[in-house]
Design an enzyme around this catalytic site. Structure first.
Site, PDB file in Angstrom:
ATOM      1  N   ARG A 163       0.864  -1.176   0.000  1.00  0.00           N
ATOM      2  CA  ARG A 163       0.000   0.000   0.000  1.00  0.00           C
ATOM      3  C   ARG A 163       0.901   1.226   0.000  1.00  0.00           C
ATOM      4  O   ARG A 163       2.103   1.115   0.111  1.00  0.00           O
ATOM      5  CB  ARG A 163      -1.040  -0.009   1.138  1.00  0.00           C
TER       6      ARG A 163
ATOM      7  N   ARG B 143      -7.335  -0.059  -6.986  1.00  0.00           N
ATOM      8  CA  ARG B 143      -7.615   1.011  -6.003  1.00  0.00           C
ATOM      9  C   ARG B 143      -7.791   2.328  -6.762  1.00  0.00           C
ATOM     10  O   ARG B 143      -7.012   2.621  -7.673  1.00  0.00           O
ATOM     11  CB  ARG B 143      -6.465   1.121  -4.969  1.00  0.00           C
TER      12      ARG B 143
ATOM     13  N   ASN C  88      -5.046  12.397   0.888  1.00  0.00           N
ATOM     14  CA  ASN C  88      -4.156  11.509   1.644  1.00  0.00           C
ATOM     15  C   ASN C  88      -5.022  10.704   2.606  1.00  0.00           C
ATOM     16  O   ASN C  88      -6.258  10.856   2.647  1.00  0.00           O
ATOM     17  CB  ASN C  88      -3.082  12.322   2.387  1.00  0.00           C
ATOM     18  N   LYS C  89      -4.402   9.858   3.364  1.00  0.00           N
ATOM     19  CA  LYS C  89      -5.110   8.962   4.287  1.00  0.00           C
ATOM     20  C   LYS C  89      -6.162   9.691   5.110  1.00  0.00           C
ATOM     21  O   LYS C  89      -5.924  10.806   5.574  1.00  0.00           O
ATOM     22  CB  LYS C  89      -4.063   8.295   5.186  1.00  0.00           C
TER      23      LYS C  89
ATOM     24  N   ASP D   7      -1.751  10.931  -1.936  1.00  0.00           N
ATOM     25  CA  ASP D   7      -2.136   9.915  -2.920  1.00  0.00           C
ATOM     26  C   ASP D   7      -2.459  10.533  -4.276  1.00  0.00           C
ATOM     27  O   ASP D   7      -2.355   9.885  -5.301  1.00  0.00           O
ATOM     28  CB  ASP D   7      -3.335   9.119  -2.408  1.00  0.00           C
TER      29      ASP D   7
ATOM     30  N   GLN E  27      -1.795   2.238   9.928  1.00  0.00           N
ATOM     31  CA  GLN E  27      -0.500   2.356   9.224  1.00  0.00           C
ATOM     32  C   GLN E  27       0.532   3.084  10.077  1.00  0.00           C
ATOM     33  O   GLN E  27       1.731   2.850   9.950  1.00  0.00           O
ATOM     34  CB  GLN E  27      -0.683   3.125   7.897  1.00  0.00           C
TER      35      GLN E  27
HETATM   36  O1  MRU Z   1      -4.448   3.131   2.135  1.00  0.00           O
HETATM   37  P1  MRU Z   1      -2.967   3.343   2.028  1.00  0.00           P
HETATM   38  O2  MRU Z   1      -2.195   2.741   3.155  1.00  0.00           O
HETATM   39  O3  MRU Z   1      -2.461   2.930   0.668  1.00  0.00           O
HETATM   40  O4  MRU Z   1      -2.794   4.918   2.129  1.00  0.00           O
HETATM   41  C1  MRU Z   1      -1.505   5.435   2.088  1.00  0.00           C
HETATM   42  C2  MRU Z   1      -1.439   6.893   2.294  1.00  0.00           C
HETATM   43  O5  MRU Z   1      -2.439   7.579   2.436  1.00  0.00           O
HETATM   44  C3  MRU Z   1      -0.080   7.530   2.207  1.00  0.00           C
HETATM   45  O6  MRU Z   1       0.033   8.599   3.088  1.00  0.00           O
HETATM   46  C4  MRU Z   1       0.140   8.022   0.769  1.00  0.00           C
HETATM   47  O7  MRU Z   1      -0.071   6.973  -0.135  1.00  0.00           O
HETATM   48  C5  MRU Z   1       1.480   8.579   0.562  1.00  0.00           C
HETATM   49  S1  MRU Z   1       2.675   7.310   0.567  1.00  0.00           S
HETATM   50  C6  MRU Z   1       4.205   7.885   0.182  1.00  0.00           C
END
Ligand code: MRU
Length: 355
Positions: free
Chosen positions: A45, A88, A250-251, A240, A199
């Site tokens: 991820r 995704r 982002n997350k 993202d 995470q």
């Molecule tokens: O759902 P995930 O774990 O793929 O989400 C990841 C994030 O939101 C990260 O902060 C983002 O991808 C940046 S990673 C360098």
């Protein structure tokens, strides 16, 4: 060095991030379908990591195609791209990497390459190039970003934007922290645990502890309190997808952290490679937000937390409006407001890797 994803003669090797920090287990994925499932199911991820993985998955799938002509290979390849795209929706790096692989195929056809084995080789080379460029990009953005962090700073981060979220090595938000440390500064990290997938608690804490970088984990709802106590000098997060106007997905929970940072006059930085900037999406409104299985919210591992049958939301990402972002740190330099201009200039700047 942490190796998130690797190309091997047997297939694509991945660290199973679902098991961390309790178990460090590597999976050997032997088909493009297995790679696609790994992306969907969070074995791997993080925006750059899923882009690199998708490219390797396509290279693997193409290498295994049994057709006897370029047309046969193209038919299979197009189908594989569709499967990869459906894994995704939010991280643009996935679509960017698939587009690069498509570009290699299109160029080979334009050059009249008639040997499908030659095209398979070019696809593998491109996937490896994407992998290597990601590592270099994160080193570069780490250097730019490291300059923004003062000696002795405590940096709050959300989710995992480290080696585990990229091809490996440095990471993006954590790359900025590593960049500052490699420049001789002392930096400590506060990591939001990042419900529901954890995470921060599982992955950021694991990789920072492995590198002996001081890290303190907090639950997401403690961020305001620690900021109010003056314990946070700046916030650095990954992204993202960054829209043309600087709005950054982002997350889930990142937006909340940005609002809190504004309230406490704490600079909020976004760190991402240029492949995360999506000029085709004008504002954050246009960024698709993934919704994941409700079980991620109702359960921790197999333990049920909520009453049976209760409704839940499980939005995986949110969008931080550009007004809340102090600067966007990329491998081509640091963008500041107005982002529509600064991001366009950086995207159009000649890449260090351009032919
Ligand atoms: O759902 P995930 O774990 O793929 O989400 C990841 C994030 O939101 C990260 O902060 C983002 O991808 C940046 S990673 C360098």
């Amino acid at each position: 060095m942490i190796k998130t994803v690797e190309w091997t003669s047997e297939g694509v090797r991945m660290l199973d991030q679902r098991l961390l920090p309790n178990e460090e287990k590597y999976l050997m994925l032997r088909s493009y379908e297995e790679v696609a499932d790994a992306i969907k199911n969070m074995v791997v991820r993080g925006a750059p990591a899923i882009g690199v993985s998708a490219a390797m998955g396509l290279a693997l799938g193409a290498s295994q195609s049994v057709g006897t002509s370029v047309a046969d290979l193209e038919y299979d390849f197009k189908f594989m791209c569709k499967v990869m795209e459906a894994t995704r929706p939010t991280a643009v790096n996935l679509f960017w990497a698939i587009e690069r692989m498509r570009g290699v195929f299109a160029k080979a056809k334009a050059q009249n390459i008639r040997d499908e084995e030659e095209i398979k080789k070019l696809l593998v080379e491109e996937a490896l190039l994407i992998y290597n460029e990601d590592i270099e990009a994160n080193r570069a953005l780490g250097k730019f970003g490291g300059e923004l962090i003062r000696d002795g700073a405590t940096v709050l981060t959300h989710c995992n934007a480290g080696a585990l979220a990229t091809a490996g090595d440095y990471g993006t938000a954590l790359g900025v922290i590593r960049g500052a440390i490699d420049a001789g500064k002392k930096v400590a990290v506060i990591a939001d645990e990042t419900r529901p997938f954890l995470q921060g608690a599982r992955l950021t804490a694991w990789e920072l502890a492995k590198d002996n970088i001081p890290v303190t984990v907090i639950t997401d709802n403690m961020a305001g309190h620690v900021m109010k106590q003056g314990k946070v000098d700046c916030v650095v997060v990954g992204a993202d997808r960054i829209a043309a106007n600087g709005d950054a997905a982002n997350k889930i929970g990142t937006y909340m952290v940005a609002v809190l940072a504004k309230q406490h006059n704490i600079p909020f930085y976004v760190a991402a490679p240029i492949s995360t900037v999506d000029l085709a999406t004008p504002t954050g409104e246009g960024i698709p937000i993934e919704e994941r299985d409700s079980k991620e919210v109702t359960h921790v591992r197999d333990h049920q937390l909520t009453p049976e049958g209760v409704d839940v939301h499980n939005f995986a990402f949110d969008v931080t409006p550009h007004e809340l972002i102090e600067a966007i740190i990329t491998d081509r330099g640091v963008a500041r407001a107005p982002y529509t201009e600064s991001l366009r200039t950086l995207v159009n700047a000649r890449s260090a890797h351009a032919p």
